[in-house]
Enzyme design. Structure first.
Site, short mmCIF file in Angstrom:
data_model
loop_
_atom_site.label_atom_id
_atom_site.label_comp_id
_atom_site.label_asym_id
_atom_site.label_seq_id
_atom_site.Cartn_x
_atom_site.Cartn_y
_atom_site.Cartn_z
N TYR A 84 0.77 -5.33 3.11
CA TYR A 84 0.21 -6.67 2.94
C TYR A 84 0.72 -7.61 4.03
O TYR A 84 -0.03 -8.46 4.53
CB TYR A 84 0.59 -7.23 1.56
CG TYR A 84 -0.15 -6.59 0.42
CD1 TYR A 84 -1.25 -7.23 -0.16
CD2 TYR A 84 0.24 -5.36 -0.09
CE1 TYR A 84 -1.93 -6.65 -1.22
CE2 TYR A 84 -0.44 -4.78 -1.15
CZ TYR A 84 -1.53 -5.43 -1.71
OH TYR A 84 -2.20 -4.85 -2.74
N HIS B 282 -10.20 -0.86 -11.29
CA HIS B 282 -9.81 -0.77 -9.89
C HIS B 282 -9.49 0.66 -9.45
O HIS B 282 -9.76 1.03 -8.31
CB HIS B 282 -8.58 -1.66 -9.67
CG HIS B 282 -8.19 -1.84 -8.25
ND1 HIS B 282 -8.94 -2.55 -7.35
CD2 HIS B 282 -7.09 -1.41 -7.57
CE1 HIS B 282 -8.33 -2.55 -6.18
NE2 HIS B 282 -7.21 -1.86 -6.28
N ASP C 223 -9.24 -0.07 -2.87
CA ASP C 223 -8.13 -0.95 -2.51
C ASP C 223 -7.95 -0.94 -0.99
O ASP C 223 -8.93 -1.00 -0.25
CB ASP C 223 -6.86 -0.53 -3.26
CG ASP C 223 -5.77 -1.58 -3.23
OD1 ASP C 223 -5.82 -2.51 -4.04
OD2 ASP C 223 -4.89 -1.50 -2.35
#
Length: 384
Positions: A303, A361, A174
């Protein structure tokens, strides 16, 4: 550097129990499937287990069995696990998680990686592990503006310098994969190799790049399209309005639970529920870390801070490729899968590429044995 031990006040646990008991639930929007979001019935059951069955103190004790520290770097508090191997010649490695992860992701691989002799492995494959919480995450606590991968990477270089490690590996998934690549880019004299279990590859807009793709790459390109169309709502919100989101997630434990649980359902090898792929208690430990540290907003802000870079990447602008030896581990149920044809634009010296047949993930959490074996094999190849 100061030794650190996790000790959540009992008042915070009592507050969580009260909030969970007093949840105001919405009406179901459908027949109970996941297509409109987390089903009410499922979340009610999970929240009740969090309230009455889950044992935070046991999770806290498990984390505290590993040496932990905090230090200040570039004005931010950095929390990290530092687990040295009993093998004196072990290879140092810094391992970085992303969102919505936590250091608890790696609890099942710490033993095999640091002490392979005790886990049926070759002692030559041992690592000294440094597992930090990025600024804004978990026990690093909320961080101010500006903490994107390009700022975290030099902080990690400084952390490893302070620990006395001059030459080390970097591993990440990630956002941790992005941070690890950036660390290798800015400190190639210190990073011996980089292992990632997520690699973002974006077409440049040149049609020739996508001509005659392999069947695997075509399916991965379609997956990128599905992510953009259906699965990326969380990303767009966190990349644009993390402060607004923070109010809901910091005030409502069920809101925080739903926000994270949905990612585990969509990003793992989970047939019906996240617990098909990830242990329920481990999942709740990760959610609890976000809740008790009140870092929903500051972690989401990663983000926001990285939005300009993502926009550039989406239109085909690429940074200089990482030039240290690299390994890529691809798990089939991860929605972020690289196109093999484009990977060299990001990692110039790929010495190991592994396509697994299971897992998603959160590789170290879902498939600790596969993760451990792949990291060991990569490090072994660099010694030969």
């Amino acid at each position: 550097m100061r030794p650190y031990s996790i000790d959540i006040p009992q008042a915070d646990l009592d507050d969580l129990t009260r909030r969970l008991a007093n949840t105001r639930w919405p009406a179901p929007l459908g027949e109970g499937g996941w297509d409109r979001g987390v089903p009410v019935g499922y979340l009610r059951d999970l929240a009740e287990y969090w309230r009455t069955g889950y044992d935070w103190r046991a999770a806290e004790a498990e984390l505290n069995r590993h040496p932990q520290f905090v230090t200040e770097i570039d004005g931010a508090t950095v929390h990290f696990l530092h687990v040295r191997s009993p093998e004196p010649d072990a290879q140092p490695m810094i391992v970085t998680h992303g969102w919505p992860g936590a250091v608890a992701e790696f609890l099942d691989v710490i033993g095999p990686l640091t002490d392979p002799r005790a886990h049926g492995g070759d002692p030559a494959d041992a690592f000294h592990l440094v597992i930090p919480s990025p600024p804004g995450f978990g026990f690093s606590g909320p961080a101010g503006p500006g903490w994107h991968a390009g700022r975290i990477a030099p902080a990690w270089a400084e952390l490893m310098r302070r620990l006395g490690y001059d030459r080390y590996l970097a591993q990440g998934g990630d956002a941790g994969a992005v941070i690890s690549q950036e660390l290798a880019r800015i400190a190639p004299d210190h990073v011996a190799g980089v292992h990632v279990n997520m690699l973002m590859t974006f077409p440049s807009g040149d049609p020739a790049e996508l001509a005659d793709l392999s069947e695997t790459d075509r399916s991965r390109l379609a997956l990128m399209g599905r992510f953009e169309a259906e699965l990326s709502g969380y990303m767009k919100l966190q990349a644009t309005r993390p402060q607004t989101l923070a109010y809901a997630l910091t005030d409502s434990p069920v809101g925080q639970l739903a926000w994270i649980v949905e990612r585990f359902k969509e990003w793992t090898d989970a047939e019906k529920a996240p617990e098909d792929a990830v242990d329920r208690d481990r999942l709740l430990t990760i959610v609890s870390i976000y809740w008790f540290t009140a870092t929903a907003g500051s972690s989401a802000a990663l983000y926001y801070e990285g939005a300009a870079g993502m926009r550039a990447a989406a239109v085909g602008l690429r940074p200089d490729p990482v030039r240290v030896p690299a390994a890529v581990a691809v798990f089939p149920h991860d929605p972020f899968q690289p196109l093999r044809r484009l990977a060299h634009h990001y990692l110039a010296d790929i010495v190991r590429w592994t396509d697994f047949d299971r897992g998603g993930h959160f590789a170290a959490l879902e498939e600790p044995d596969l993760f451990t074996a792949d990291v060991r094999a990569f490090a072994r190849s660099l010694r030969q």
